[in-house]
Design an enzyme around this catalytic site. Sequence first.
Site, short mmCIF file in Angstrom:
data_model
loop_
_atom_site.label_atom_id
_atom_site.label_comp_id
_atom_site.label_asym_id
_atom_site.label_seq_id
_atom_site.Cartn_x
_atom_site.Cartn_y
_atom_site.Cartn_z
N ASN A 149 0.96 -1.10 0.03
CA ASN A 149 0.16 -0.04 -0.02
C ASN A 149 0.82 1.23 0.19
O ASN A 149 1.70 1.41 0.85
CB ASN A 149 -1.04 -0.08 1.26
N LYS B 119 0.13 4.36 -0.30
CA LYS B 119 -0.46 5.68 0.46
C LYS B 119 -0.31 6.83 -0.56
O LYS B 119 -0.17 6.63 -1.68
CB LYS B 119 -0.12 5.67 1.94
N HIS C 143 -9.83 1.03 5.07
CA HIS C 143 -8.39 1.56 5.72
C HIS C 143 -8.60 2.24 6.68
O HIS C 143 -9.36 3.22 6.47
CB HIS C 143 -7.19 2.09 4.78
N GLU D 258 -5.32 -4.87 10.53
CA GLU D 258 -4.31 -3.89 10.68
C GLU D 258 -4.66 -3.30 12.19
O GLU D 258 -5.42 -2.34 12.08
CB GLU D 258 -4.25 -2.90 9.58
C1 PEP Z 1 -0.89 0.29 6.14
O1 PEP Z 1 -0.81 1.58 6.13
O2 PEP Z 1 -1.56 -0.43 5.65
C2 PEP Z 1 0.31 -0.11 6.67
C3 PEP Z 1 0.47 -1.65 7.03
O3 PEP Z 1 1.57 0.45 7.01
P1 PEP Z 1 2.96 0.19 7.64
O4 PEP Z 1 3.39 -1.14 7.12
O5 PEP Z 1 3.97 1.16 7.41
O6 PEP Z 1 2.81 -0.05 9.23
#
Ligand code: PEP
Length: 247
Positions: A7, A9, A96, A165
């Site tokens: 991802n 972003k 998300h 997450e």
């Molecule tokens: C995310 O934003 O979906 C994510 C998992 O970020 P990170 O791996 O940087 O914690």
Amino acid sequence: MRYFIGNWKMFGIPKSLSILNRINKYYSKDKNRNKYKVIITPPYTLIESYSRHFRNKRISIGSQNCYQKEQFSSNTAAISPYMLKSVGAKYTLVGHSDNRGEGDSDSMLKDKVRYAIKNNLKVVFCIGENKKEKKNKKTLIVLKRQLRNVLEKKFNKNNIIVAYEPIWSIGTGKIPTANELKKTTIHIKKVLNGIFKKTSPAVLYGGSVDGSNIGMFKEIREIDGFLIGGASKTSKKFIDIIKNYYR
Ligand code: PEP
């Protein structure tokens, strides 16, 4: 099948394609390549060109979000599932925590999932508890609510991937213990078995995954893959995760 989903972003411009070319090169030659799928969700601005570039290659391109209406509407700056599909996206994240934090409600998320599937996008549905909920031992209740309020059997488990997450883990370097994560993943699959009648979509983990901690995650066989933020923005870090997973 395992999933490694990057991802991006708010990262990436057209020339960032070189990062994905390096990942695709590794992926195409990896002896384990048939055991996993690599999906990258760049920002909206890059979906069309990257999808075209990787049309006959191994990497799949997805979107980080979609609007909760199907085709066209008068919502300024909104992008619908139909529009995403028309430029080649195959997947979309929905729910998300960044977007939940900006106001995505369960009913909006349900519409996003419904319209995404209707337009042949596979949905990566994100759930996760915040720091306070974890501290108050509400994790399992929160996750069950997030799943049950949005997912329905009629969506068909083959169209859905769930990404767990924990919000306190995203971008912080903090990760759950192996015991916690195993227990949580089993709980998520149990709830999903209830929704989808004795069968569960794939369940991924996301939150500060990198090449140095992937060894711990791979011991938890219930986890079907990973949603990777920070470490998906450089080819070396992303490839290290895959390499160390199959080491
Ligand atoms: C995310 O934003 O979906 C994510 C998992 O970020 P990170 O791996 O940087 O914690």
